[in-house]
Design an enzyme around this catalytic site. Structure first.
Site, PDB file in Angstrom:
ATOM      1  N   PRO A   1     -44.927  10.940  68.156  1.00  0.00           N
ATOM      2  CA  PRO A   1     -44.867  11.395  66.412  1.00  0.00           C
ATOM      3  C   PRO A   1     -43.800  10.942  65.454  1.00  0.00           C
ATOM      4  CG  PRO A   1     -43.787  13.321  67.995  1.00  0.00           C
ATOM      5  CD  PRO A   1     -44.180  12.720  69.058  1.00  0.00           C
ATOM      6  N   CYS A   2     -44.343   8.948  65.252  1.00  0.00           N
ATOM      7  CA  CYS A   2     -43.009   9.061  64.335  1.00  0.00           C
ATOM      8  C   CYS A   2     -43.470   8.998  62.900  1.00  0.00           C
ATOM      9  CB  CYS A   2     -43.028   7.356  64.251  1.00  0.00           C
ATOM     10  SG  CYS A   2     -44.958   6.499  64.453  1.00  0.00           S
TER      11      CYS A   2
END
Length: 169
Positions: free
Chosen positions: A128-129
């Protein structure tokens, strides 16, 4: 190198390309933006693969899944892999700054390098950047575009896409 296989998943943020060796996911590509991934000529489409990845991403977009449990095979430097592992530890609906990620991996002065590694993440959403923001709280660059980042964060916090500084739609 094993064949790269791919398929697409229709999602609320557009068609996502899923690619890998059939057992492990090595890339998720957005339909547009700098994170757009197009299949190469040597890749082979197989819509019967990535069943679990498609199921988990569909459940995520439906608001029914918060933590992914998929076999991943990202390619990167040891530093990038450390950053991507740290991203996986950011809880659903939470955000951290680049500096906080740098501190978590024991490199407190490497926030710019963390930003570069974050931008090179080949498996967004699952890694989850989108949960990484600027120190000021600003939504910074994202491979799928800032509107997609805003949508994903609003989705995770139970808000509407328009609740975070504008709207995707």
């Amino acid at each position: 190198m094993p064949d790269t296989l791919y398929t697409y998943l229709v999602s609320p943020i557009g068609p996502l390309l899923l690619a890998g060796d059939g057992a492990a996911l090595s890339a998720i590509g957005f339909p547009s933006g700098k994170g757009r991934v197009a299949p190469r000529d040597s890749w082979r489409r197989d819509d019967d693969l990535f069943v679990e990845a498609r199921a988990q991403l569909t459940a995520y977009f439906a608001g029914e899944l918060r933590d992914f449990d998929l076999v991943l095979n990202p390619t990167g430097t040891p530093f990038q892999l450390a950053v991507w592992q740290a991203l996986r530890a950011i809880p659903y609906g939470a955000t951290l700054s680049y500096g906080a990620i740098a501190a978590r991996i024991g490199r407190p002065s490497a926030s710019r390098a963390v930003g570069a590694a974050n931008g090179a993440n080949p498996i967004p959403i699952v890694v989850p950047c989108h949960r990484v923001i600027g120190a000021s709280g600003a939504l910074t660059g994202f491979g799928g575009g800032i509107d997609t980042k805003r949508w994903l964060l609003a989705h995770e916090t139970g808000g509407r896409p328009g609740d975070l500084q504008g709207s995707l739609f």
